[in-house]
Design a protein around this motif. Structure first.
Motif, PDB file in Angstrom:
ATOM      1  N   GLU A 321      -7.241   2.425  44.507  1.00 40.85           N
ATOM      2  CA  GLU A 321      -5.816   2.708  44.737  1.00 40.85           C
ATOM      3  C   GLU A 321      -5.246   1.817  45.838  1.00 40.85           C
ATOM      4  OE1 GLU A 321      -2.742   6.468  45.332  1.00 40.85           O
ATOM      5  OE2 GLU A 321      -4.883   6.847  45.006  1.00 40.85           O
ATOM      6  N   PRO A 327      -3.224   5.026  41.145  1.00 39.75           N
ATOM      7  CA  PRO A 327      -4.272   6.042  41.290  1.00 39.75           C
ATOM      8  C   PRO A 327      -5.172   6.124  40.067  1.00 39.75           C
ATOM      9  CG  PRO A 327      -2.220   7.092  40.661  1.00 39.75           C
ATOM     10  CD  PRO A 327      -1.904   5.628  40.878  1.00 39.75           C
ATOM     11  N   LEU A 329      -7.115   8.982  37.840  1.00 39.32           N
ATOM     12  CA  LEU A 329      -7.323  10.401  37.557  1.00 39.32           C
ATOM     13  C   LEU A 329      -8.744  10.573  37.051  1.00 39.32           C
ATOM     14  CD1 LEU A 329      -4.059  11.529  35.692  1.00 39.32           C
ATOM     15  CD2 LEU A 329      -4.528  11.466  38.139  1.00 39.32           C
ATOM     16  N   ASP A 330      -9.621  11.092  37.900  1.00 41.81           N
ATOM     17  CA  ASP A 330     -10.995  11.340  37.469  1.00 41.81           C
ATOM     18  C   ASP A 330     -11.049  12.661  36.732  1.00 41.81           C
ATOM     19  OD1 ASP A 330     -13.746  10.997  37.212  1.00 41.81           O
ATOM     20  OD2 ASP A 330     -14.159  12.116  39.044  1.00 41.81           O
ATOM     21  N   SER A 343      -9.733  17.979  35.351  1.00 50.74           N
ATOM     22  CA  SER A 343      -9.155  16.703  35.735  1.00 50.74           C
ATOM     23  C   SER A 343      -8.349  16.792  37.016  1.00 50.74           C
ATOM     24  CB  SER A 343      -8.230  16.197  34.616  1.00 50.74           C
ATOM     25  OG  SER A 343      -7.610  14.987  34.977  1.00 50.74           O
ATOM     26  N   ASN A 344      -8.305  15.665  37.728  1.00 51.32           N
ATOM     27  CA  ASN A 344      -7.309  15.496  38.771  1.00 51.32           C
ATOM     28  C   ASN A 344      -5.955  15.296  38.094  1.00 51.32           C
ATOM     29  OD1 ASN A 344      -8.383  15.052  41.780  1.00 51.32           O
ATOM     30  ND2 ASN A 344      -9.965  14.377  40.342  1.00 51.32           N
ATOM     31  N   HIS A 345      -4.896  15.624  38.817  1.00 54.19           N
ATOM     32  CA  HIS A 345      -3.552  15.507  38.283  1.00 54.19           C
ATOM     33  C   HIS A 345      -2.722  14.615  39.199  1.00 54.19           C
ATOM     34  CE1 HIS A 345      -5.166  19.085  36.367  1.00 54.19           C
ATOM     35  NE2 HIS A 345      -4.138  19.124  35.537  1.00 54.19           N
ATOM     36  N   SER A 346      -1.770  13.896  38.637  1.00 51.35           N
ATOM     37  CA  SER A 346      -0.906  13.019  39.419  1.00 51.35           C
ATOM     38  C   SER A 346      -0.231  13.799  40.553  1.00 51.35           C
ATOM     39  CB  SER A 346       0.168  12.386  38.521  1.00 51.35           C
ATOM     40  OG  SER A 346      -0.422  11.534  37.572  1.00 51.35           O
ATOM     41  N   ILE A 349      -4.253  14.453  43.600  1.00 47.96           N
ATOM     42  CA  ILE A 349      -5.580  13.852  43.474  1.00 47.96           C
ATOM     43  C   ILE A 349      -6.415  14.120  44.715  1.00 47.96           C
ATOM     44  CG2 ILE A 349      -6.837  11.668  43.284  1.00 47.96           C
ATOM     45  CD1 ILE A 349      -4.489  10.600  41.645  1.00 47.96           C
ATOM     46  N   TYR A 351      -9.915  12.625  45.608  1.00 52.85           N
ATOM     47  CA  TYR A 351     -11.065  11.796  45.259  1.00 52.85           C
ATOM     48  C   TYR A 351     -12.336  12.449  45.779  1.00 52.85           C
ATOM     49  CZ  TYR A 351      -7.846   8.081  43.891  1.00 52.85           C
ATOM     50  OH  TYR A 351      -6.875   7.348  43.261  1.00 52.85           O
ATOM     51  N   GLY A 355     -11.333  17.483  40.085  1.00 57.48           N
ATOM     52  CA  GLY A 355     -10.029  18.096  39.924  1.00 57.48           C
ATOM     53  C   GLY A 355     -10.102  19.556  39.533  1.00 57.48           C
ATOM     54  N   TYR A 421     -10.569  23.427  42.914  1.00 57.63           N
ATOM     55  CA  TYR A 421     -11.069  22.057  42.748  1.00 57.63           C
ATOM     56  C   TYR A 421     -12.586  22.087  42.597  1.00 57.63           C
ATOM     57  CZ  TYR A 421      -6.603  19.834  43.821  1.00 57.63           C
ATOM     58  OH  TYR A 421      -5.304  19.405  43.783  1.00 57.63           O
TER      59      TYR A 421
END
Length: 533
Positions: A321, A327, A329-330, A343-346, A349, A351, A355, A421
């Motif tokens: 990033e 970014p 999104l993992d 998932s991570n979300h916009s 995030i 790291y 997510g 998370y």
């Protein structure tokens, strides 16, 4: 659903009509919605419009009718990422025939097993793959014909056709097959990291589920996007990235039929001004290892990157990033669930974590007895959602072990915090105890690759002279770095400064590469075999 909470019910499935064929949502509607001239796919031959896609899908469905392939029969697709893949895939579904997407990187032995296992009536194959598959054709009792994209087979034991010739003379099929949301639409084969691959049967409804629950709300994919996936279409991850999601909104997908090297990836991103890029952690790390790559050499329109296949180390996410200004999104998905469910979300995030649960999916963390663990404790992740497969083909015992009512056992160990998370700890059979404390190989690996000398790392448990299990690391060094006792000591000290002291690797072995599955996951069982040898 947080760890320790048993109150949440399994999520409801999407409400679809009883007469439902996925080809309606992903192919047919684009003409009536005015996208006939818009590019659906771009491959080595150029752009292919939505109008061309609709026509080609109808023609391939007609090819299957002409060859006498009946509804619910299976055909195998062993195709490189070119326009032929999507039109054969959807053409089969339109005809009610079940496409089985095959990995194009398998050995002859594995192809022999898979093709006999699925009993495909027809094999559609790219000419480049014939040297591996051609000699097997007379060893497949169920096979009636082989269709070659770009050529013909020289094995006379099975009828051979040239795909392009069949398409030219085919009578397009206008009406799609009558199917139900719960009919099997297609198969994928698991990566088979241990043992032979397993046939995973997915339903018509599953394609809509992943698009509606992940593609649109998490990615925010839209019609003006140009997407590129390094993961190939035969993977569950790549199938959604490069085909299902863009088709769900009328976007454009770029297909690459060669290996996704850093050079090839950066070329595609730049040449086609991609807006969404899907990769895997090892690819992101390889691109970052070359300081010539950055925002200026990428796509000026790139707005989002995605990672899956293996957990993304925190250091890689942050450095990407910082350098590219975009970014990552993992997320976590599986062949069995078809795509990403965690998932991570916009804008949210974190790291180093996978997510939170994707909307429409529920999670549980359980111990060895199947009981839900307390918050902050490590447990095996169970997931439930509307994209779960019907089960494994001819693997009754494995299906019963993996699918527990609406829940699926992932085999992944996770921690969940109070905000929902999830932090990845490792595969169940990769975790080990050192001095009575659990060690997550992934945590040690993440600490190691944060060092500027390390590109990749794989960690296993190894017994010392007294029989106590301690971490051992296999590391791949950056270009220009050399193995030495001083570097090993430096890496050990580096890890001690970042995680609990008992987790630092007592042994460090430098290797040229790490063994991985086709999806990029480190095969730690092979590292254990290497160490034992």
């Amino acid at each position: 659903m947080k760890a320790g909470d048993l109150s949440a019910e399994a999520p409801a499935w999407l409400d679809l009509p009883s007469d439902y064929n996925a080809v309606d949502d992903f192919v047919e509607r684009h003409l009536s919605e005015g996208r006939g001239d818009k590019a659906a796919f771009i491959d080595e031959e150029g752009a292919h419009s939505y109008g061309e896609l609709v026509e080609a899908v109808a023609r391939f469905a007609g090819v299957l009718d002409e060859l006498g392939v009946r509804q619910e029969a299976r055909i195998a697709l062993c195709l490189l990422d070119r326009f032929a893949f999507p039109y054969c895939f959807w053409g089969a579904i339109k005809a009610g025939v079940v496409p089985v997407a095959l990995n194009t990187l398998l050995t002859a032995e594995t192809y022999h097993f898979v093709l006999n296992d699925c009993r495909a009536k027809v094999l559609v194959v790219s000419k480049e793959l014939l040297p591996v598959l051609g000699p097997l054709l007379d060893q497949l009792p169920a096979l009636r014909a082989v269709i070659v994209s770009g050529g013909r087979s020289t094995n006379d034991s099975v009828k051979s056709y040239r795909l392009e010739t069949l398409m030219e003379r085919a009578i397009p099929r206008t009406a799609r097959a009558t199917t139900h949301p719960d009919d099997v639409a297609f198969w994928l084969y698991s990566s088979g990291s241990t043992g032979q691959p397993k046939g995973v049967r997915h339903l018509h409804r599953n394609l809509a589920a992943t698009s509606e629950l992940y593609g649109k709300p998490v990615l925010g994919i839209r019609e003006d996007d140009v997407v590129f996936s390094a993961a190939k279409l035969f993977f569950a991850y790549g199938l959604g990235n490069g085909m299902t999601f863009p088709l769900s909104v009328g976007a454009t997908a770029v297909l690459l039929d060669e290996r996704p090297t850093p050079q090839a990836v950066m070329r595609v991103l730049s040449e086609h001004s991609a807006t969404i890029f899907y990769g895997v952690p090892t690819l992101y790390a390889a691109i970052l290892s070359d300081h010539a790559y950055g925002k200026e050499s990428s796509s000026p329109r790139l707005r989002l990157c995605v990672s899956a296949g293996e957990a993304l180390p925190e250091d890689i996410g942050r450095r990407w990033e910082e350098r590219f200004g975009v970014p990552i999104l993992d997320g976590v998905g599986s062949t069995e669930m078809l795509h990403i469910y965690l998932s991570n979300h916009s804008g949210e995030i974190r790291y180093g974590t996978s997510g939170r649960a994707v909307g429409g999916y529920a999670m549980r963390l359980v111990d060895e007895a199947g009981e839900t663990v307390e918050e902050g404790e490590i447990g095996e992740l169970l997931v439930s959602g509307p994209s779960v497969c019907e089960g494994y083909w001819r693997r009754r015992a494995k299906s019963m072990e993996t699918f527990l009512g609406p829940w699926m056992r992932t085999g992944d160990k996770y921690l969940c915090d109070s905000e929902g998370y999830y932090t990845y700890c490792g595969r169940g059979d990769d975790m080990f105890k050192s001095g009575g404390n659990w060690v997550s190989p992934f945590e040690v690996e993440s600490a190691l690759i944060a060092h500027e000398a390390v590109v990749e790392a794989g960690v296993i448990g190894r017994s010392d002279d007294s029989g106590n299990v301690k971490p051992k690391a296999f590391v791949v060094l950056r270009s220009g770095q050399a193995a030495s006792e001083d570097l090993a000591a430096e890496l050990q000290a580096f890890v001690k400064d970042r995680i609990e002291v008992w987790k630092y690797p007592r042994w460090i072995e430098v290797v040229e590469s790490l063994p991985k599955t086709a999806t990029g996951k480190i095969q730690r069982f092979k590292l254990r075999e290497m160490d034992a040898a």
